[in-house]
Design an enzyme around this catalytic site. Structure first.
Site, PDB file in Angstrom:
ATOM      1  N   SER A  63      28.091  23.108  64.644  1.00 44.11           N
ATOM      2  CA  SER A  63      27.904  24.284  65.470  1.00 44.11           C
ATOM      3  C   SER A  63      27.346  23.873  66.829  1.00 44.11           C
ATOM      4  O   SER A  63      26.457  23.025  66.904  1.00 44.11           O
ATOM      5  CB  SER A  63      26.922  25.205  64.739  1.00 44.11           C
ATOM      6  OG  SER A  63      26.661  26.319  65.526  1.00 44.11           O
ATOM      7  N   SER A 108      22.898  21.687  69.153  1.00 45.90           N
ATOM      8  CA  SER A 108      23.998  21.636  68.198  1.00 45.90           C
ATOM      9  C   SER A 108      23.418  21.309  66.817  1.00 45.90           C
ATOM     10  O   SER A 108      22.251  20.927  66.702  1.00 45.90           O
ATOM     11  CB  SER A 108      24.980  20.554  68.651  1.00 45.90           C
ATOM     12  OG  SER A 108      26.090  20.487  67.800  1.00 45.90           O
ATOM     13  N   LYS A 109      24.181  21.469  65.786  1.00 47.35           N
ATOM     14  CA  LYS A 109      23.737  21.061  64.448  1.00 47.35           C
ATOM     15  C   LYS A 109      24.959  20.977  63.554  1.00 47.35           C
ATOM     16  O   LYS A 109      25.953  21.663  63.785  1.00 47.35           O
ATOM     17  CB  LYS A 109      22.754  22.088  63.882  1.00 47.35           C
ATOM     18  CG  LYS A 109      21.872  21.540  62.790  1.00 47.35           C
ATOM     19  CD  LYS A 109      20.702  20.760  63.335  1.00 47.35           C
ATOM     20  CE  LYS A 109      19.842  20.183  62.241  1.00 47.35           C
ATOM     21  NZ  LYS A 109      18.563  19.674  62.774  1.00 47.35           N
ATOM     22  N   GLY A 110      24.873  20.129  62.528  1.00 44.50           N
ATOM     23  CA  GLY A 110      25.989  20.000  61.617  1.00 44.50           C
ATOM     24  C   GLY A 110      25.504  19.949  60.185  1.00 44.50           C
ATOM     25  O   GLY A 110      24.317  19.757  59.925  1.00 44.50           O
ATOM     26  N   ASP A 151      19.293  14.300  59.548  1.00 45.96           N
ATOM     27  CA  ASP A 151      18.497  15.471  59.147  1.00 45.96           C
ATOM     28  C   ASP A 151      18.314  15.348  57.632  1.00 45.96           C
ATOM     29  O   ASP A 151      18.485  14.261  57.077  1.00 45.96           O
ATOM     30  CB  ASP A 151      19.215  16.771  59.568  1.00 45.96           C
ATOM     31  CG  ASP A 151      18.294  17.985  59.462  1.00 45.96           C
ATOM     32  OD1 ASP A 151      17.410  18.137  60.319  1.00 45.96           O
ATOM     33  OD2 ASP A 151      18.438  18.787  58.517  1.00 45.96           O
TER      34      ASP A 151
END
Ligand code: NAD
Length: 478
Positions: A63, A108-110, A151
């Site tokens: 995202s 952002s992050k996934g 993460d």
């Protein structure tokens, strides 16, 4: 598994509610508030990997919340509970976090829906490489556009696979190594990245305890030394925070909550011994020298000076917020306190050091790693020996001048050794991290103390960071 009860807003809604509370105190041009709040894009990928004689299909997300600065940055999480709402909430937090600590990135992050414990190393490598391929193909892994990091459930190993996968697909990209951060040192990583988030939590608490006005608001008094701590999650972040606070700042870790229950010992737990126990036994159950409680979350409600949730989001929610006794919570995890719980705790006067600041140590050192990769040189390589030579000159001159003063005036060997040594990469990283955590905290503290309409650090953090994001958009002509 998200622990947010059904009667509460989702994680993303919780982040938006906190954002809205802050934005109501600002005077942004019409429409800009919405532009900043919404997530720009979320890419969902489903891909198959041949495993154990069949094909298994996996679902992953990346995202992008805000591209007011590029590349965008944020970790990749491996957990069975990963979903679009969570990834978007985490991406939004990354935007605000980067702005707050002045790391020049958008958010952002996934995530990948997977329980990494169910797969062996070779299987995980194949799955990770395939996921990285899907993302890199769409520039969602790219040194100039989108730079992931570790993460929950991922670490150096996964980052090394992703970096290598990107390099194989972009054989002439001289900056390929800058496509992800959190890599091992021998694959383009930086000293001090693994422990950076936990180290940042320690630096945040040190800065908090430097101002008696802040400490007074918790009713704790005194220094960080001797404070009792309960930590939830002894993974990367929780372990390092607990280890540094106990071994370097004199804190007593009286409770450790893990996925299979909690340990409690009023006299203090040996953090390394617990970590080793988890490594060999898969959990805290059976650890000697402590009381074990199967219902781990109950230990969040035990009395202590500082509570450090460092595992999952939503663990402090409407069902337990009123029972939390710690006067100071530092959010090492992302989103551990829901918006509803935040209201309750604020009313009760609990001080919360918010996630977007408290766990920003990781992205800060990731920023240093990215700069290192782009400059193709280790920090300190040019200056270190020159610095030592200059120090040697000064010491030689001082010794010459003090020769006739007698032995009591000579320098101690320990001082000479410490002073002579030029800073290596690890020291420079720690110095840069400490500086970043202090300055970011001070910017929140000023708002907290100076504005009458702000009575908590979270709102202060949002105000500082939204103002910075808004300034970037204004500079772009939006
Ligand atoms: P990790 O996977 O290394 O550790 C998570 C730990 O929490 C594990 O030990 C796990 O067993 C434990 N856990 C899982 N479920 C639990 C439960 N129900 N109760 C108690 N413990 C439980 O993950 P991490 O990298 O330490 O990340 C933890 C949090 O910190 C996440 O919210 C993450 O987004 C945030 N964070 C991490 C980084 C980083 O650099 N790794 C940076 C910023 C923020």
């Amino acid at each position: 598994m998200s622990l947010i009860p059904g009667n509460e807003p989702s994680f993303r809604e919780s982040v938006d509610l906190m954002f809205n509370r802050a934005v109501a105190l600002m005077d942004l041009p019409p429409g800009l508030e919405e532009k900043i709040r919404v997530c720009n894009a979320t890419y969902t990928v489903r891909f198959g990997v041949r495993l154990r004689g069949g094909i298994q299909t996996f679902t992953g997300y990346r995202s992008v919340h805000s591209e007011h600065m590029e590349p965008v940055k944020g970790g990749i999480r491996y957990a069975p509970s990963v979903n679009q709402d969570e990834v978007e909430a985490l991406a939004a937090l990354m935007t605000y976090k980067c702005a707050l600590v002045e790391a020049p990135f958008g958010g952002s992050k996934g995530g990948l829906c997977i329980d990494p414990r169910q797969y062996d190393e070779q299987e995980l490598e194949r799955i990770t490489r395939r996921f990285a391929y899907e993302l890199a193909k769409r520039d969602l892994i790219h040194p100039a556009q989108n730079v992931p990091a570790p993460d929950m459930g991922t670490g150096e190993r996964e980052m090394a696979w992703m970096a290598d996968q990107y390099a194989r697909m972009n054989t002439t990209d001289i900056n390929a190594r800058a496509c992800v951060t959190g890599k091992p040192l021998n694959a383009g990583g930086i000293s001090g990245r693994v422990e950076a988030t936990g180290r940042g939590v320690q630096y945040a608490l040190r800065e908090f305890f430097r101002d008696p006005r802040d400490v007074e608001r918790t009713g704790l008094g005194g220094k960080l030394d001797g404070k009792t701590v309960i930590v939830q999650g002894l993974g990367n972040v929780g372990y390092h925070a607990a280890k540094f606070l106990s071994s370097e700042d004199g804190c007593r870790i009286i409770g450790i909550i893990e996925h299979d229950g909690a340990l409690y010992n009023e006299a203090g737990l040996d953090v390394d011994a617990v970590r080793n126990w988890i490594m060999t036994h898969g959990g805290v159950n059976g650890f000697p020298d402590a009381t074990h409680t199967a219902e781990g979350a109950a230990v969040l409600e035990q009395p202590c000076d500082i509570l450090i949730p460092a595992a999952l989001e939503g663990v402090i929610n409407l069902s337990n917020a009123r029972n939390i006794q710690a006067p100071l919570i530092i959010e090492a995890a992302n989103g551990p306190v829901t918006a509803g719980a935040d209201d309750i705790l604020r009313e009760r006067g609990t001080v919360i050091i918010p996630d977007m600041y408290a766990n920003a140590g990781g992205v800060t050192v990731s920023y240093f790693e990215w700069v290192k990769n782009l400059s193709h040189i280790r920090f300190g390589r040019m200056q270190r020996r020159q610095e030592e030579a200059r120090h040697e000159l000064i010491l030689a001159e001082l010794e010459r001048l003090s020769d006739h003063l007698g032995d009591q005036w000579s320098m101690t060997p320990d001082f000479k050794k410490k002073y002579l040594r030029g800073a290596d990469e690890l020291e420079l990283v720690r110095s840069g991290l400490d500086d970043t955590m202090r300055i970011a905290y001070q910017s929140m503290r000023d708002v907290w103390h100076e504005r009458e309409d702000v009575n908590d650090l979270r709102t202060a953090a949002y105000l500082v960071s939204i103002e910075k994001v808004a300034a970037s958009y204004r500079a772009k002509g939006l």
